[in-house]
Write a protein that holds these residues in place. Structure first.
Motif, mmCIF file in Angstrom:
data_model
loop_
_atom_site.group_PDB
_atom_site.id
_atom_site.type_symbol
_atom_site.label_atom_id
_atom_site.label_comp_id
_atom_site.label_asym_id
_atom_site.label_seq_id
_atom_site.Cartn_x
_atom_site.Cartn_y
_atom_site.Cartn_z
ATOM 1 N N GLU A 298 0.870 -1.166 0.000
ATOM 2 C CA GLU A 298 0.000 0.000 0.000
ATOM 3 C C GLU A 298 0.913 1.223 0.000
ATOM 4 O O GLU A 298 1.676 1.427 0.928
ATOM 5 N N ILE A 299 0.848 2.025 -1.070
ATOM 6 C CA ILE A 299 1.846 3.081 -1.221
ATOM 7 C C ILE A 299 1.368 4.443 -0.739
ATOM 8 O O ILE A 299 2.176 5.351 -0.542
ATOM 9 N N TYR A 300 0.056 4.597 -0.531
ATOM 10 C CA TYR A 300 -0.426 5.902 -0.080
ATOM 11 C C TYR A 300 -1.812 5.751 0.542
ATOM 12 O O TYR A 300 -2.597 4.882 0.164
ATOM 13 N N SER A 301 -2.105 6.614 1.525
ATOM 14 C CA SER A 301 -3.412 6.624 2.151
ATOM 15 C C SER A 301 -3.747 8.052 2.557
ATOM 16 O O SER A 301 -2.883 8.797 3.027
ATOM 17 N N CYS A 302 -5.007 8.451 2.347
ATOM 18 C CA CYS A 302 -5.449 9.785 2.758
ATOM 19 C C CYS A 302 -6.910 9.698 3.186
ATOM 20 O O CYS A 302 -7.529 8.634 3.132
ATOM 21 N N ASN B 292 8.125 4.815 -5.270
ATOM 22 C CA ASN B 292 6.848 5.008 -4.568
ATOM 23 C C ASN B 292 6.918 6.077 -3.480
ATOM 24 O O ASN B 292 6.067 6.128 -2.594
ATOM 25 N N GLU B 293 7.927 6.941 -3.558
ATOM 26 C CA GLU B 293 8.029 8.051 -2.616
ATOM 27 C C GLU B 293 7.072 9.164 -3.016
ATOM 28 O O GLU B 293 6.898 9.475 -4.192
ATOM 29 N N TYR B 294 6.456 9.779 -1.985
ATOM 30 C CA TYR B 294 5.544 10.895 -2.215
ATOM 31 C C TYR B 294 6.358 12.118 -2.623
ATOM 32 O O TYR B 294 7.311 12.495 -1.948
ATOM 33 N N ILE B 295 5.977 12.761 -3.759
ATOM 34 C CA ILE B 295 6.734 13.904 -4.269
ATOM 35 C C ILE B 295 6.097 15.223 -3.850
ATOM 36 O O ILE B 295 6.735 16.074 -3.235
ATOM 37 N N SER B 296 4.837 15.403 -4.167
ATOM 38 C CA SER B 296 4.175 16.663 -3.840
ATOM 39 C C SER B 296 2.675 16.545 -4.078
ATOM 40 O O SER B 296 2.178 15.529 -4.586
ATOM 41 N N LYS B 297 1.969 17.612 -3.735
ATOM 42 C CA LYS B 297 0.526 17.678 -3.902
ATOM 43 C C LYS B 297 0.181 18.890 -4.762
ATOM 44 O O LYS B 297 0.654 20.000 -4.512
ATOM 45 N N LEU B 298 -0.654 18.679 -5.780
ATOM 46 C CA LEU B 298 -1.105 19.756 -6.649
ATOM 47 C C LEU B 298 -2.537 20.121 -6.277
ATOM 48 O O LEU B 298 -3.384 19.241 -6.115
ATOM 49 N N GLU B 299 -2.811 21.391 -6.152
ATOM 50 C CA GLU B 299 -4.169 21.854 -5.864
ATOM 51 C C GLU B 299 -4.777 22.383 -7.152
ATOM 52 O O GLU B 299 -4.369 23.424 -7.671
ATOM 53 N N LEU B 300 -5.784 21.663 -7.665
ATOM 54 C CA LEU B 300 -6.329 21.939 -8.993
ATOM 55 C C LEU B 300 -7.797 22.368 -8.956
ATOM 56 O O LEU B 300 -8.610 21.950 -9.772
ATOM 57 N N GLU C 44 -7.389 17.814 -5.224
ATOM 58 C CA GLU C 44 -5.947 17.684 -5.092
ATOM 59 C C GLU C 44 -5.451 16.473 -5.883
ATOM 60 O O GLU C 44 -6.131 15.446 -5.963
ATOM 61 N N VAL C 45 -4.262 16.632 -6.467
ATOM 62 C CA VAL C 45 -3.617 15.527 -7.175
ATOM 63 C C VAL C 45 -2.320 15.202 -6.450
ATOM 64 O O VAL C 45 -1.463 16.072 -6.260
ATOM 65 N N HIS C 46 -2.188 13.970 -6.019
ATOM 66 C CA HIS C 46 -1.030 13.513 -5.263
ATOM 67 C C HIS C 46 -0.025 12.903 -6.244
ATOM 68 O O HIS C 46 -0.375 12.027 -7.039
ATOM 69 N N VAL C 47 1.207 13.372 -6.206
ATOM 70 C CA VAL C 47 2.233 12.958 -7.150
ATOM 71 C C VAL C 47 3.220 12.033 -6.440
ATOM 72 O O VAL C 47 3.797 12.396 -5.404
ATOM 73 N N ILE C 48 3.406 10.835 -6.994
ATOM 74 C CA ILE C 48 4.205 9.782 -6.361
ATOM 75 C C ILE C 48 5.186 9.223 -7.391
ATOM 76 O O ILE C 48 4.828 9.031 -8.561
ATOM 77 N N ASN C 49 6.404 8.962 -6.964
ATOM 78 C CA ASN C 49 7.403 8.375 -7.844
ATOM 79 C C ASN C 49 6.995 6.941 -8.191
ATOM 80 O O ASN C 49 6.761 6.124 -7.298
ATOM 81 N N VAL D 23 7.010 19.206 -7.465
ATOM 82 C CA VAL D 23 6.218 19.503 -8.656
ATOM 83 C C VAL D 23 5.115 20.495 -8.306
ATOM 84 O O VAL D 23 4.381 20.314 -7.329
ATOM 85 N N LYS D 24 5.004 21.551 -9.097
ATOM 86 C CA LYS D 24 3.955 22.543 -8.945
ATOM 87 C C LYS D 24 3.182 22.655 -10.253
ATOM 88 O O LYS D 24 3.721 22.393 -11.337
ATOM 89 N N ALA D 25 1.914 23.075 -10.152
ATOM 90 C CA ALA D 25 1.075 23.238 -11.331
ATOM 91 C C ALA D 25 0.658 24.701 -11.459
ATOM 92 O O ALA D 25 0.202 25.307 -10.491
ATOM 93 N N VAL D 26 0.816 25.247 -12.659
ATOM 94 C CA VAL D 26 0.412 26.614 -12.957
ATOM 95 C C VAL D 26 -0.735 26.572 -13.962
ATOM 96 O O VAL D 26 -0.595 26.009 -15.054
ATOM 97 N N VAL D 27 -1.887 27.138 -13.593
ATOM 98 C CA VAL D 27 -3.065 27.100 -14.458
ATOM 99 C C VAL D 27 -2.809 27.902 -15.725
ATOM 100 O O VAL D 27 -2.367 29.055 -15.674
ATOM 101 N N ARG D 28 -3.090 27.285 -16.882
ATOM 102 C CA ARG D 28 -2.869 27.925 -18.177
ATOM 103 C C ARG D 28 -4.177 28.265 -18.889
ATOM 104 O O ARG D 28 -4.261 29.256 -19.608
#
Length: 289
Positions: A92-96, A127-135, A118-123, A169-174
């Protein structure tokens, strides 16, 4: 072109509740459903190979595959990784505390969209957690192309560009485009269900300059699933009127409509052009020319 149903999963082996997701992996078809189970099928004749009790809560929202393994998510807020060879649970690689609706593997990363927007970004390797994107809004569908991420619910598509800041990782709205889930992408076309739910809007993507080139009419009921052929020439759609529609994306014309056993929730397309459709009450069919 003349598609027809060539195989249908036996009623004794189908999921007892609605199928939510289909995924082709290592020559097998994987289905996730509201019964909390994953089932593995032969693609030739839809005979059942294996059944996995994947999640403790009812719904398995998505299944995606990557290099000998596959991931599942659902309304228990967990992402699990499984072997695509013997179907065993690897970890189990992630839980929220949010319902996870969509998974995408892209460029070495796993992206998981939840109902909080939110989008959770994982390697995908470690399987390491990288970052969270708020979309902005909850994720009903999620696609990635290049460095761009497409997220949507029932009232608007958001296109963001991903930037890597020292491993974060960050997300910029286009861009924002009117429409609703689901999404289908080709190299230069964006296909999304219109706000009224009955048609598909097709947008030409010219380096983030979008122009609407077609509005494709289906039946008289709401569209629930879209996918494209591997060569990007055809769009497949289905929904509440229990029909698979096939449009030509060069001419933007409806080529075929084929009756289905129920309402489709997911469509998968193989490299050889076979189309797999799953949905209400666990129905699962294969169509081929």
């Amino acid at each position: 072109m003349a598609y027809k149903i060539v195989s249908r999963a036996n009623e004794d082996t189908v999921h007892i509740y609605d199928i939510e997701s289909l995924c082709l992996c290592d020559g097998k078809l994987f289905t996730g459903a509201d019964d909390g189970k994953i089932k593995v099928w032969q693609t030739e004749d839809l005979s059942l190979i294996a059944e996995i009790a994947a999640h403790s809560w009812a719904v398995v929202y998505d299944v995606v595959c990557s290099e000998g393994k596959f991931y599942t998510c659902g309304n228990d807020g967990k992402i699990k990784m499984w072997s695509a060879k013997d179907w065993s649970l690897l970890k189990e690689i992630y839980s929220c505390d949010q319902i996870l609706r969509k998974l995408v593997v892209h460029d070495g990363r796993l992206y998981a969209g939840d109902e909080k927007g939110e989008v959770h970004v994982i390697n995908d390797t470690s399987n390491e957690y990288i970052s969270k994107l708020e979309l902005v809004e909850e994720i009903w569908d999620l696609k990635l192309k290049g460095n761009d991420i497409y997220s949507i619910r029932d009232r608007g598509l958001t296109i963001s560009t991903l930037h890597d800041y020292g491993g974060v990782v960050k997300a910029v709205v286009r861009k924002s485009i009117d429409g609703s889930a689901p999404i289908a992408l080709t190299k230069d076309l964006l296909c999304i269900k219109s706000r009224d739910g009955f048609t598909v809007d097709v947008w030409k993507d010219d380096n983030m300059n979008f122009s609407k080139v077609a509005n494709l009419k289906a039946g008289d009921m709401i569209i629930t699933s879209l996918n494209v052929s591997k060569d990007g020439l055809f769009l497949y759609g289905a929904g509440w009127d229990n029909t698979l529609f096939i449009w030509d994306l060069n001419e933007f014309t409806l080529k075929e409509s084929i009756p289905l056993p129920g309402c489709a929730n997911s469509i998968a397309v193989s490299d050889d052009g076979a189309v797999f459709v799953g949905g209400s009450n666990g129905f699962l069919v294969k169509l081929q020319m």
